[in-house]
Design a protein around this motif. Sequence first.
Motif, mmCIF file in Angstrom:
data_model
loop_
_atom_site.group_PDB
_atom_site.id
_atom_site.type_symbol
_atom_site.label_atom_id
_atom_site.label_comp_id
_atom_site.label_asym_id
_atom_site.label_seq_id
_atom_site.Cartn_x
_atom_site.Cartn_y
_atom_site.Cartn_z
ATOM 1 N N ALA A 47 0.825 -1.212 0.000
ATOM 2 C CA ALA A 47 0.000 0.000 0.000
ATOM 3 C C ALA A 47 0.857 1.258 0.000
ATOM 4 N N LEU A 48 1.913 1.249 0.799
ATOM 5 C CA LEU A 48 2.792 2.413 0.833
ATOM 6 C C LEU A 48 3.481 2.617 -0.521
ATOM 7 N N GLY A 49 3.829 1.522 -1.170
ATOM 8 C CA GLY A 49 4.447 1.617 -2.489
ATOM 9 C C GLY A 49 3.526 2.251 -3.509
ATOM 10 N N LEU A 50 2.245 1.959 -3.418
ATOM 11 C CA LEU A 50 1.276 2.531 -4.354
ATOM 12 C C LEU A 50 1.138 4.044 -4.179
ATOM 13 N N LEU A 51 1.399 4.539 -2.979
ATOM 14 C CA LEU A 51 1.251 5.967 -2.706
ATOM 15 C C LEU A 51 2.457 6.785 -3.160
ATOM 16 N N LYS A 52 3.568 6.091 -3.476
ATOM 17 C CA LYS A 52 4.773 6.772 -3.990
ATOM 18 C C LYS A 52 5.190 7.945 -3.106
ATOM 19 N N LEU A 53 5.365 7.670 -1.839
ATOM 20 C CA LEU A 53 5.715 8.701 -0.873
ATOM 21 C C LEU A 53 7.192 9.086 -0.968
ATOM 22 N N THR A 54 7.477 10.321 -0.655
ATOM 23 C CA THR A 54 8.856 10.793 -0.609
ATOM 24 C C THR A 54 9.105 11.447 0.750
ATOM 25 N N PRO A 55 10.358 11.417 1.220
ATOM 26 C CA PRO A 55 10.678 12.016 2.521
ATOM 27 C C PRO A 55 10.206 13.468 2.608
ATOM 28 N N GLY A 56 9.640 13.804 3.763
ATOM 29 C CA GLY A 56 9.149 15.160 3.970
ATOM 30 C C GLY A 56 7.654 15.308 3.752
ATOM 31 N N GLU A 57 7.022 14.303 3.150
ATOM 32 C CA GLU A 57 5.574 14.375 2.920
ATOM 33 C C GLU A 57 4.810 13.977 4.184
ATOM 34 N N THR A 58 3.521 14.291 4.164
ATOM 35 C CA THR A 58 2.645 13.972 5.298
ATOM 36 C C THR A 58 1.604 12.954 4.859
ATOM 37 N N LEU A 59 1.486 11.885 5.624
ATOM 38 C CA LEU A 59 0.579 10.779 5.317
ATOM 39 C C LEU A 59 -0.404 10.591 6.462
ATOM 40 N N VAL A 60 -1.672 10.431 6.115
ATOM 41 C CA VAL A 60 -2.694 10.051 7.094
ATOM 42 C C VAL A 60 -2.953 8.554 6.953
ATOM 43 N N ILE A 61 -2.930 7.828 8.065
ATOM 44 C CA ILE A 61 -3.266 6.404 8.069
ATOM 45 C C ILE A 61 -4.491 6.213 8.945
ATOM 46 N N HIS A 62 -5.599 5.827 8.336
ATOM 47 C CA HIS A 62 -6.809 5.519 9.087
ATOM 48 C C HIS A 62 -6.698 4.084 9.627
ATOM 49 N N GLY A 63 -6.987 3.914 10.913
ATOM 50 C CA GLY A 63 -6.822 2.608 11.532
ATOM 51 C C GLY A 63 -5.356 2.319 11.797
ATOM 52 N N ALA A 64 -4.633 3.327 12.239
ATOM 53 C CA ALA A 64 -3.178 3.230 12.360
ATOM 54 C C ALA A 64 -2.710 2.288 13.461
ATOM 55 N N GLY A 88 -4.045 -0.728 14.046
ATOM 56 C CA GLY A 88 -4.302 -2.116 13.688
ATOM 57 C C GLY A 88 -3.059 -2.817 13.201
ATOM 58 N N SER A 89 -3.189 -4.088 12.835
ATOM 59 C CA SER A 89 -2.034 -4.886 12.426
ATOM 60 C C SER A 89 -1.315 -4.280 11.226
ATOM 61 N N VAL A 90 -2.076 -3.934 10.189
ATOM 62 C CA VAL A 90 -1.472 -3.329 8.996
ATOM 63 C C VAL A 90 -1.058 -1.893 9.283
ATOM 64 N N GLY A 91 -1.926 -1.145 9.923
ATOM 65 C CA GLY A 91 -1.649 0.255 10.187
ATOM 66 C C GLY A 91 -0.394 0.473 11.015
ATOM 67 N N ALA A 92 -0.198 -0.346 12.041
ATOM 68 C CA ALA A 92 0.960 -0.173 12.918
ATOM 69 C C ALA A 92 2.268 -0.392 12.169
ATOM 70 N N ILE A 93 2.282 -1.387 11.283
ATOM 71 C CA ILE A 93 3.494 -1.626 10.488
ATOM 72 C C ILE A 93 3.689 -0.503 9.477
ATOM 73 N N ALA A 94 2.600 -0.055 8.853
ATOM 74 C CA ALA A 94 2.700 1.030 7.876
ATOM 75 C C ALA A 94 3.226 2.309 8.523
ATOM 76 N N VAL A 95 2.781 2.598 9.740
ATOM 77 C CA VAL A 95 3.274 3.777 10.454
ATOM 78 C C VAL A 95 4.790 3.716 10.581
ATOM 79 N N GLN A 96 5.292 2.590 11.057
ATOM 80 C CA GLN A 96 6.729 2.470 11.312
ATOM 81 C C GLN A 96 7.551 2.528 10.034
ATOM 82 N N LEU A 97 7.072 1.869 8.991
ATOM 83 C CA LEU A 97 7.802 1.890 7.723
ATOM 84 C C LEU A 97 7.843 3.291 7.136
ATOM 85 N N ALA A 98 6.718 4.007 7.235
ATOM 86 C CA ALA A 98 6.659 5.363 6.688
ATOM 87 C C ALA A 98 7.551 6.317 7.485
#
Length: 302
Positions: free
Chosen positions: A130-147, A149-159
């Motif tokens: 999911a993070l790969g699909l968003l094509k994020l770059t350092p310095g950007e701001t991301l909102v994670i709904h359900g942060a 949860g199992s997926v959300g918690a890992i996504a937070v840390q990776l981002a």
Amino acid sequence: MKAITFGSYGGTEVLEIREVARPVAGVDEVLVRVRLAAVNPYDLKLRSGAMSEFVKTTFPVIPGSEMAGVVEAVGIAVEGLSVGDEVFGWATSGGYAEFATARVVALKPSRLHWDVAVALPVAGETALRALGLLKLTPGETLVIHGAAGSVGAIAVQLAVAHGITVIGTGSARDSDALRKLGAHPVLYGDGVFERIGELAPDGVDAVLDTAGRGVLPGSIELVGGPERVVTIADPAAYGLGVVFSSGGARDQTSGILAELAALAVAGELTVPPTRHFAFDDVAAAQAAVAAGGQRGKVVLDV
């Protein structure tokens, strides 16, 4: 071997423990003596018949994809694995069983707890995808709904590890946990987008929805369009121009699993505590997943 099966679609009452033939590993598979089997929302959809239009099933079905255990046999085309190796990954024959075949697994490092290993495949791969699909770059701001949860918690840390500012929505009881993961917590529910706006007055670059609580219209407005909004939980995406990313990477290499394991061993990735159920208490385990509200993975002790 003993396995949990269902012979027809229905509620948890269709689940039963049966003696079935032990699966045989194919040339590119290993046979794993299962130690822990994860219970995921997909398992409930499969059992209820909600996936019947998309997934062909032959009854009786042994559910379960995520598992961790010890290699019992190795296919002739498999390299790098031996009998006795501790592994984790995706089952091909159904993980709710004493033995399961698997094609995509990784060695479990000795310092990686079994609870963490079994929680990594689905949530970790989903977060990375999911993070790969968003094509994020350092310095950007991301909102994670359900942060939280199992997926959300890992996504937070990776981002966060990649220089992304993360605003994570969750319940009041999740706030401290989200701060520890590196996110800025925001209470979900009515007024959530106003609260996000207060935290990010300069705007938000992308949104990842892991909760599926009807937040897509507000998320689209938040980022100025659907292009940088991804959901893994809300089918309403199809009518809104939002990417709905579902499924897993079971056909990919074990490299993703090894990467996640290395991060966990290094202390750079943590997962919420798991909740254990006895093998013969599978109905209660699936009911717990259906009820939601828990942060960690639900697992069966096989």
